[in-house]
Enzyme design. Structure first.
Site, short mmCIF file in Angstrom:
data_model
loop_
_atom_site.label_atom_id
_atom_site.label_comp_id
_atom_site.label_asym_id
_atom_site.label_seq_id
_atom_site.Cartn_x
_atom_site.Cartn_y
_atom_site.Cartn_z
N VAL A 1 19.14 5.97 -14.05
CA VAL A 1 19.07 6.49 -15.41
C VAL A 1 17.63 6.66 -15.90
O VAL A 1 17.37 6.77 -17.08
CB VAL A 1 19.84 5.58 -16.39
CG1 VAL A 1 21.32 5.54 -16.06
CG2 VAL A 1 19.27 4.16 -16.38
N GLY B 1 24.06 8.61 -13.76
CA GLY B 1 22.91 9.51 -14.00
C GLY B 1 22.89 10.65 -13.01
O GLY B 1 22.77 10.43 -11.80
N LEU C 1 0.87 -1.19 0.00
CA LEU C 1 0.00 0.00 0.00
C LEU C 1 0.90 1.23 0.00
O LEU C 1 1.90 1.28 0.72
CB LEU C 1 -0.89 0.02 1.26
CG LEU C 1 -2.00 -1.01 1.35
CD1 LEU C 1 -2.84 -0.79 2.61
CD2 LEU C 1 -2.91 -0.97 0.11
N HIS D 1 7.88 39.20 7.61
CA HIS D 1 9.31 39.43 7.81
C HIS D 1 9.72 38.95 9.19
O HIS D 1 8.98 39.18 10.15
CB HIS D 1 9.61 40.92 7.69
CG HIS D 1 11.06 41.23 7.95
ND1 HIS D 1 12.05 40.99 7.03
CD2 HIS D 1 11.68 41.74 9.05
CE1 HIS D 1 13.21 41.35 7.53
NE2 HIS D 1 13.02 41.81 8.76
N GLU E 1 27.48 11.21 -15.94
CA GLU E 1 26.27 11.71 -16.61
C GLU E 1 26.48 11.75 -18.12
O GLU E 1 27.47 12.27 -18.61
CB GLU E 1 25.89 13.09 -16.05
CG GLU E 1 24.88 13.89 -16.86
CD GLU E 1 23.53 13.20 -17.08
OE1 GLU E 1 23.03 12.56 -16.15
OE2 GLU E 1 23.01 13.29 -18.21
P1 NAI Z 1 16.07 11.17 -14.61
O1 NAI Z 1 15.44 11.06 -15.93
O2 NAI Z 1 15.76 12.31 -13.72
O3 NAI Z 1 17.65 11.17 -14.78
C1 NAI Z 1 18.35 10.15 -15.44
C2 NAI Z 1 19.71 10.68 -15.82
O4 NAI Z 1 20.53 9.61 -16.25
C3 NAI Z 1 19.67 11.70 -16.94
O5 NAI Z 1 20.40 12.82 -16.55
C4 NAI Z 1 20.31 10.95 -18.12
O6 NAI Z 1 20.98 11.81 -19.01
C5 NAI Z 1 21.27 10.03 -17.40
N1 NAI Z 1 21.68 8.81 -18.13
C6 NAI Z 1 20.90 7.99 -18.88
N2 NAI Z 1 21.64 6.96 -19.35
C7 NAI Z 1 22.91 7.12 -18.90
C8 NAI Z 1 24.13 6.38 -19.03
N3 NAI Z 1 24.19 5.26 -19.73
N4 NAI Z 1 25.23 6.85 -18.42
C9 NAI Z 1 25.19 7.99 -17.72
N5 NAI Z 1 24.06 8.74 -17.55
C10 NAI Z 1 22.93 8.29 -18.12
O7 NAI Z 1 15.75 9.77 -13.89
P2 NAI Z 1 15.96 9.32 -12.37
O8 NAI Z 1 16.90 10.20 -11.67
O9 NAI Z 1 16.23 7.87 -12.44
O10 NAI Z 1 14.52 9.55 -11.75
C11 NAI Z 1 13.38 8.91 -12.32
C12 NAI Z 1 12.14 9.69 -12.03
O11 NAI Z 1 11.76 9.57 -10.67
C13 NAI Z 1 12.28 11.19 -12.24
O12 NAI Z 1 12.15 11.52 -13.59
C14 NAI Z 1 11.15 11.72 -11.43
O13 NAI Z 1 9.97 11.64 -12.19
C15 NAI Z 1 11.06 10.73 -10.27
N6 NAI Z 1 11.69 11.30 -9.08
C16 NAI Z 1 11.25 12.49 -8.59
C17 NAI Z 1 11.82 13.06 -7.48
C18 NAI Z 1 11.34 14.37 -7.00
O14 NAI Z 1 10.31 14.82 -7.47
N7 NAI Z 1 12.02 15.02 -6.06
C19 NAI Z 1 12.91 12.40 -6.77
C20 NAI Z 1 13.32 11.18 -7.38
C21 NAI Z 1 12.71 10.65 -8.47
#
Ligand code: NAI
Ligand code: FAD
Length: 464
Positions: A266, A177, A36, A440, A200
């Site tokens: 990633v 990533g 859940l 403030h 990255e």
């Molecule tokens: P992400 O899409 O934010 O980042 C993935 C990163 O990995 C990108 O910068 C990409 O260029 C890089 N990448 C891809 N393949 C690669 C490789 N072979 N070698 C090196 N770099 C590579 O995805 P992430 O961080 O996994 O998060 C997934 C999702 O989870 C986010 O898009 C978000 O929707 C959610 N999330 C949201 C949070 C928040 O709102 N605070 C916190 C954590 C996750």
């Protein structure tokens, strides 16, 4: 007329939808195969923010000297931290169970498969059960992506799930990533005491975020001696000594990095494994999202889909909002998903938050821009909490003064962004914000000053 609804998945999209359906007098059953609260409560938003808070406290204690506070021998009991985090998760997920009970919402533990548009089959530990229904809501969320050479096993190669249940503190964590997960958790481990290297693929951290905000984050990474290797793709690893040797390929060839733990962050993919979408005749669009209309309806009118399964941004609050819309529509209310904006909050250090259009998007939409920026270095409150890095930037339409987008980096911006979201949702102008009296000393004054800065009228910074 009461409708019989099956909600598949009890994450923030599914459980919120189920509760609202019941509030609106519908007959709802939830099917959940694992936990859940879904990813968010169990292995996502909540546990990550708990552990990030611990990292921040460690850093605050270590850097208390400027306030005259010195603490000797700061140490961390990782087992206790993980236990503290697990208790928060237990309380919150238990809370969902209690809410279901209070509302009289039955939930079944098991994996659901959609047999046809009015039948869901659930594989439970006691065998199969068949549920007949008028409507189905798909809220099955997302799962982490693995890349070639790095099979996630939550041992040698962590996804965020493994990173949130560590058995020991890595000496050197290699993060693949520099997206949201990579930097939130990478920075957390750095603050807990690990050495951290981030590889990255693109040219910088947090692709897609406001470039000025990214500059502040990259500066902090540098200051904290976290290595960020941009324009590099991690290609594989081998065992080496007590740890691993990771290979990363960049414009100048290959290089190797030695570490004792790998975190693969990633991206995430929509998750519909075993759901039976093909048999149902529901097509998906790359990388597996279900297409829905503004009422969260799929191509099959009595099948709805919400949350991470229907597209970016994959955020808990977006999923919950979609859940509320789907519930209202099923209950026959004239509702649709017409939110003007979805806030994004990133718990790096400092935090990053944004809502509405970026500068590029606003220009592409044909706006002439007026931009106001106010640095936290000029905020009295920011000084008193010892967090002066960052700024608030407001992007407005130069002709109408309407607020189009707000981007922030700095202390508590994950809270401050709510005012900006409300402003955009209500179609407010920057004058509306600057005429609103802000208390403030508070960090919120930076929002008022950024609004005034749009017209070069900020009081606490000099603007030519
Ligand atoms: P992400 O899409 O934010 O980042 C993935 C990163 O990995 C990108 O910068 C990409 O260029 C890089 N990448 C891809 N393949 C690669 C490789 N072979 N070698 C090196 N770099 C590579 O995805 P992430 O961080 O996994 O998060 C997934 C999702 O989870 C986010 O898009 C978000 O929707 C959610 N999330 C949201 C949070 C928040 O709102 N605070 C916190 C954590 C996750
Ligand atoms: P999920 O939460 O993934 O829930 C789907 C549920 O469906 C799961 O419980 C799953 O077991 C169940 N399910 C799947 N298939 C079936 C089936 N066939 N039968 C029965 N049940 C099934 N978002 C934010 O907004 N803020 C954050 O700070 C934030 N931090 C995050 C940190 C991390 C480390 C991660 C990984 C994600 C984070 N997210 C954050 C993203 C957020 O967790 C997701 O956007 C959100 O959980 C999506 O909600 P959902 O209900 O669509 O799916």
């Amino acid at each position: 007329m009461t409708r019989k609804v099956v909600v598949i998945g009890a994450g923030p999209a599914g459980y919120v939808c189920a509760i609202r359906l019941k509030q609106l007098g519908q007959d709802v059953t939830v099917v959940e195969k694992e936990f859940l609260g879904g990813t968010c409560l169990n292995v996502g938003c909540i546990p990550s923010k708990a552990m990030i808070a611990a990292g921040s406290l460690m850093a605050k204690i270590r850097h208390g000297e400027q306030m005259g506070i010195t603490v000797q021998g700061v140490d961390i009991d990782l087992g206790k931290l993980v236990e503290w985090k697990a208790n928060i998760v237990k309380k919150l997920t238990g809370g969902i169970g209690t809410l279901f009970k209070q509302h009289g919402i039955p939930w079944m533990e098991g994996a659901a498969t959609i047999r046809d548009k009015n039948t869901v089959v659930v594989k439970t530990k006691d065998g199969e059960q068949t549920l007949a229904c008028d409507d189905i809501v798909i809220a099955t969320g997302s799962a982490p992506i693995s890349i070639p050479g790095f099979q996630i096993d939550e041992d040698e190669v962590w996804s965020s799930t493994g990173a949130l249940a560590p058995k020991k503190l890595p000496k050197h964590l290699l993060v693949i990533g520099a997206g949201v997960i990579g930097l939130e958790l990478g920075m957390m481990y750095r603050r807990l005491g690990s050495e951290v290297t981030v590889v990255e693929f693109t040219g910088g951290a947090l692709p897609g975020s406001d470039p000025d905000c990214v500059k502040v984050i990259e500066r902090t990474l540098k200051k904290s001696k976290t290595k960020l290797l941009t324009n590099h793709a991690a290609t594989g690893y081998v065992k080496h000594g007590d740890g691993f040797r990771v290979t990363a390929k960049g414009p100048k060839g290959e290089q190797t990095i030695d570490c004792d733990q790998i975190l693969c962050a990633v991206g995430r993919r929509p998750y519909a494994d075993g759901l039976g979408l093909e048999a149902l005749g529901l097509k998906t669009v790359k990388p597996g999202f279900i297409e829905v209309d503004s009422q969260m309806r799929t191509a099959i009118p009595n099948v709805y889909a919400i949350g991470d399964m229907v597209g970016q941004p994959m955020l808990a609050h977006k999923g919950s909002h979609e859940g509320l819309v789907a519930a209202a529509v099923i209950a026959g209310k004239p509702d649709e998903n017409d939110a003007r904006c979805i806030p994004s909050v990133i718990y790096t250090h400092p935090e990053v938050a944004s809502v509405g259009l970026s500068e590029v998007q606003a220009k592409e939409a044909g706006h002439e821009l007026a931009i106001g920026k106010f640095p936290f270095a000029a905020s009295g409150r920011a000084m008193t909490v010892g967090e002066t890095d960052g700024f608030i930037k407001i992007i407005a339409d130069a002709k109408t003064d309407e607020v189009l987008g707000v981007h922030m980096v700095g202390p508590e911006v994950t809270e401050l962004i709510a005012e900006a979201g409300l402003a955009i949702e209500l179609g407010a102008t920057t004058e509306d914000i600057s005429r609103t009296i802000h208390a403030h000393p508070s960090l919120t004054e930076a929002m008022m000053e950024a609004a005034e800065a749009v017209h070069k009228m900020a009081i606490h910074i000099y603007q030519k």
